[in-house]
Design a protein around this motif. Sequence first.
Motif, PDB file in Angstrom:
ATOM      1  N   TYR A   1       0.815  -1.215   0.000  1.00  0.00           N
ATOM      2  CA  TYR A   1       0.000   0.000   0.000  1.00  0.00           C
ATOM      3  C   TYR A   1       0.855   1.273   0.000  1.00  0.00           C
ATOM      4  O   TYR A   1       0.538   2.244  -0.672  1.00  0.00           O
ATOM      5  CB  TYR A   1      -0.904  -0.002   1.227  1.00  0.00           C
TER       6      TYR A   1
ATOM      7  N   TYR B   1      -4.317  -7.270  -4.445  1.00  0.00           N
ATOM      8  CA  TYR B   1      -4.460  -6.478  -3.218  1.00  0.00           C
ATOM      9  C   TYR B   1      -3.984  -5.043  -3.434  1.00  0.00           C
ATOM     10  O   TYR B   1      -4.614  -4.091  -2.976  1.00  0.00           O
ATOM     11  CB  TYR B   1      -3.664  -7.133  -2.092  1.00  0.00           C
TER      12      TYR B   1
ATOM     13  N   ARG C   1      -6.626  -3.205  -5.525  1.00  0.00           N
ATOM     14  CA  ARG C   1      -7.824  -2.873  -4.747  1.00  0.00           C
ATOM     15  C   ARG C   1      -7.546  -1.745  -3.761  1.00  0.00           C
ATOM     16  O   ARG C   1      -8.356  -0.854  -3.572  1.00  0.00           O
ATOM     17  CB  ARG C   1      -8.319  -4.112  -3.997  1.00  0.00           C
ATOM     18  N   SER C   2      -6.377  -1.777  -3.119  1.00  0.00           N
ATOM     19  CA  SER C   2      -6.020  -0.717  -2.174  1.00  0.00           C
ATOM     20  C   SER C   2      -5.933   0.619  -2.874  1.00  0.00           C
ATOM     21  O   SER C   2      -6.358   1.650  -2.345  1.00  0.00           O
ATOM     22  CB  SER C   2      -4.698  -1.056  -1.484  1.00  0.00           C
TER      23      SER C   2
ATOM     24  N   LEU D   1      -7.551   1.516  -5.641  1.00  0.00           N
ATOM     25  CA  LEU D   1      -8.904   1.950  -5.989  1.00  0.00           C
ATOM     26  C   LEU D   1      -9.646   2.490  -4.771  1.00  0.00           C
ATOM     27  O   LEU D   1     -10.340   3.515  -4.851  1.00  0.00           O
ATOM     28  CB  LEU D   1      -9.676   0.783  -6.595  1.00  0.00           C
ATOM     29  N   GLU D   2      -9.517   1.799  -3.632  1.00  0.00           N
ATOM     30  CA  GLU D   2     -10.188   2.273  -2.419  1.00  0.00           C
ATOM     31  C   GLU D   2      -9.636   3.622  -1.983  1.00  0.00           C
ATOM     32  O   GLU D   2     -10.378   4.503  -1.537  1.00  0.00           O
ATOM     33  CB  GLU D   2     -10.023   1.237  -1.307  1.00  0.00           C
ATOM     34  N   SER D   3      -8.322   3.826  -2.110  1.00  0.00           N
ATOM     35  CA  SER D   3      -7.719   5.107  -1.740  1.00  0.00           C
ATOM     36  C   SER D   3      -8.215   6.226  -2.655  1.00  0.00           C
ATOM     37  O   SER D   3      -8.544   7.322  -2.202  1.00  0.00           O
ATOM     38  CB  SER D   3      -6.193   4.989  -1.806  1.00  0.00           C
TER      39      SER D   3
ATOM     40  N   ALA E   1     -11.028   6.229  -4.350  1.00  0.00           N
ATOM     41  CA  ALA E   1     -12.445   6.487  -4.069  1.00  0.00           C
ATOM     42  C   ALA E   1     -12.592   7.336  -2.817  1.00  0.00           C
ATOM     43  O   ALA E   1     -13.445   8.218  -2.722  1.00  0.00           O
ATOM     44  CB  ALA E   1     -13.188   5.165  -3.913  1.00  0.00           C
ATOM     45  N   GLY E   2     -11.737   7.099  -1.816  1.00  0.00           N
ATOM     46  CA  GLY E   2     -11.790   7.889  -0.587  1.00  0.00           C
ATOM     47  C   GLY E   2     -11.429   9.338  -0.839  1.00  0.00           C
ATOM     48  O   GLY E   2     -12.035  10.257  -0.277  1.00  0.00           O
TER      49      GLY E   2
END
Length: 757
Positions: A707, A743, A746-747, A749-751, A753-754
């Motif tokens: 990450y 992983y 996905r991390s 993309l989540e970051s 999106a946040g």
Amino acid sequence: MFKIPINVNSLFIKSMISFMAIIVLLASFNYLSFAFFKTNIQREIIQHNRVALENAADRYEKHLSIIETLLFKLYQDENVVSFGRQLAEKETGQVNYLKPADMMEQIRRDVNNPFLYLDNIIVFYNSASFTVDKNGTGDADRTFSRFYASEPYGHAFWQQQFKEPYTSALLPSRLFSVVSSDKQNKLLFPMAVKLPGYSHLVIGLLDAQQLFESFYSNDSPAFSVVRQDGTVLFDSSGPASSDKRFIPSEAGDYVAIDNIYYFYKKSGESGLTYMTSVPYATIAGQIAKLKWTLLVLFVLSVIIAATASVVFSRKINAPVKQIIASLRHRSPEVVQSSIYEFALINEISRELIQERNDIHVDLQNKTSLLTDFGYISKLKMIATGTGAGEWNEAVTQLREFRIVLFQLNFRHALLQAAQLKADRLTYAARECVDLMMSDGFEHSRTLQTESNQLVSVVYGEEGLHKLEETLSVLKTIFDRDKEHYLVTAAVSDIFQEASDFNRAYTQVSNRAKQAALRDEMQIVWEDAAHANHFVFTAEQEQEFYVNMQEGNGPACEQLIGRMLEQMYKKEAFRLQFRAFAQGVTAKMIKITEKAKVDPDLSEQLNAMLPELEECYTLDDYRLFFDNFVSVAADSIKRKRDEKDPVVEFFADYLETHYAEDLSLDSVADRMNMSSNYLSAYIKEKTGTNFSDHLNNVRIRQAKEMLYGTSLTIQDIGERIGYRNVTSFIRMFKKITGLTPGDYRKRSALESKAGLQA
């Protein structure tokens, strides 16, 4: 009615004469045998106890001499002496603490010898308050207070032994609380050896119970080892008492005092006295035991007498076989026998067989009628009670019909609180349904098929609209009592023949299982689509498992809550909710068992499981899981929060050295423990083995690097201790459910999106 007169030719009279003659003969033989042996039995019992004690004393003396020699040999071993000098003369930082390795190996070799009956050997260095034993090295106070704890053998006691004038001493046996791979209490026999001018003491801990069981085979438990001053060193009835024991001074090897025989053997070498006491009542009891033995022999003699009677039984074997053959083949044959009872039995059996044959012929003429009756009975087997004639007549008519099944789901906890009984409510519901159906439909009938199930049969296709109105009224009535029970009504399709009754019942039984989570009466008119199974995805499963292992109750409740909401939106059946809940609770109980939580909390979790049977709404399931997850997670968290210095050092060492080529042996050497002991200790305290601990630390570090850095997957694998990138990827996917590349994506993309949010 037949009357059996007394006849000298009867089977009973002939058998009794034969048996009595043989039994009287054998009973006389038993009586004469006992009278002959009884006069010598007491002398033989005394001689038996004397010989048993002498053998035990000889074995004890030889074994104690061997152990004393072994301990002195270890005491003067160069490694033991030189390590003692280091502890006495050098600073703590200059002492070579690897030196006791050879000493520990020698101790383990001696302790593992099954014929020495040694539980452990402890080398105690008084100058540094340091001990070495089979399990490793450590502080003396910790060894004698935790790993081998017993009163009075504490740290202060062993320090005091350096001031005592002996060179070798056998000390009284005591119960020791021993902590090794597990914790247990053992009765141990300490033997201490020392020499003047040295600052160390060698303590051999003999397993007193094993010595007793191996060296003293007598059935009497009253065996003891006593010093010359009367101090009890060992008592087979338990830990040695501090009271002084009486030692007979008379010459000989036994004495009788107050109806007790004391057998004793004094050793000239060790000065020990070996004693056993046998109450006269015991000897009398052994004589009584002989009486019972002879009684058994008497019973056996009776059996022998019965065997001898087989000769007589052969005389009746032939007529018995003829009678059995006659009964099996239903053939009224005449049996020839001189015994009165057989002739009478044969006459009666001939009459019964003839009567049976007459009935069989009559029934064959009515086969068609009986077949029809059998089918009708099977169709109407649940029709009972008053009005059965009308019900039977209606079922046998060729008319269209429907079946309505009413399933009553009781809330037993609320019923108990309101002091209501389920069977009374079922009866009231049956009367209500029967009344409503009878008013609207001719020939309708309502009956109770189970303790919580009612079935109504309604005739005629034209009554469908009326049936809907009737069920609507019943729904209004039953919903008033929904706090105590919920009703599911399932309606079958229209059927044409009375022979379809079973098909209709099966159909409504399956439709009743389609009830959803609603706090009201439900009416099911048709079959639903094939039901899906609701389970966690692989990623959700891993997330749930990790959070539960860490005791993170809120996170687990959130996962379960989302799943329940999803099922509710998709209108899952009650049975699907129950299956999902049972699967999740089983996983949580398995995780708590693996974590070795308090057994009382495990029992509390199992006691909560029956509550699932009364969850009929979404709120019921939410409330259940709030309580269940809270208890399970809190129990695991409390277990994890327990502080243990060995576990803390082990965890800290993995956190700081995970990138190295670690193994169980290397970590055990660093902690100055055996690898087997360390593995068992960590598994017992944490519920997880060494390799799982190491892999969890490494994968957690890998997540942070994936990450927060741009390193390649191979570089990350090497930095956290994996020399093979394939092994790293396989382990990462096993623990997280994703490959390292997935992983990282996905991390990211989540970051992203946040940040957009």
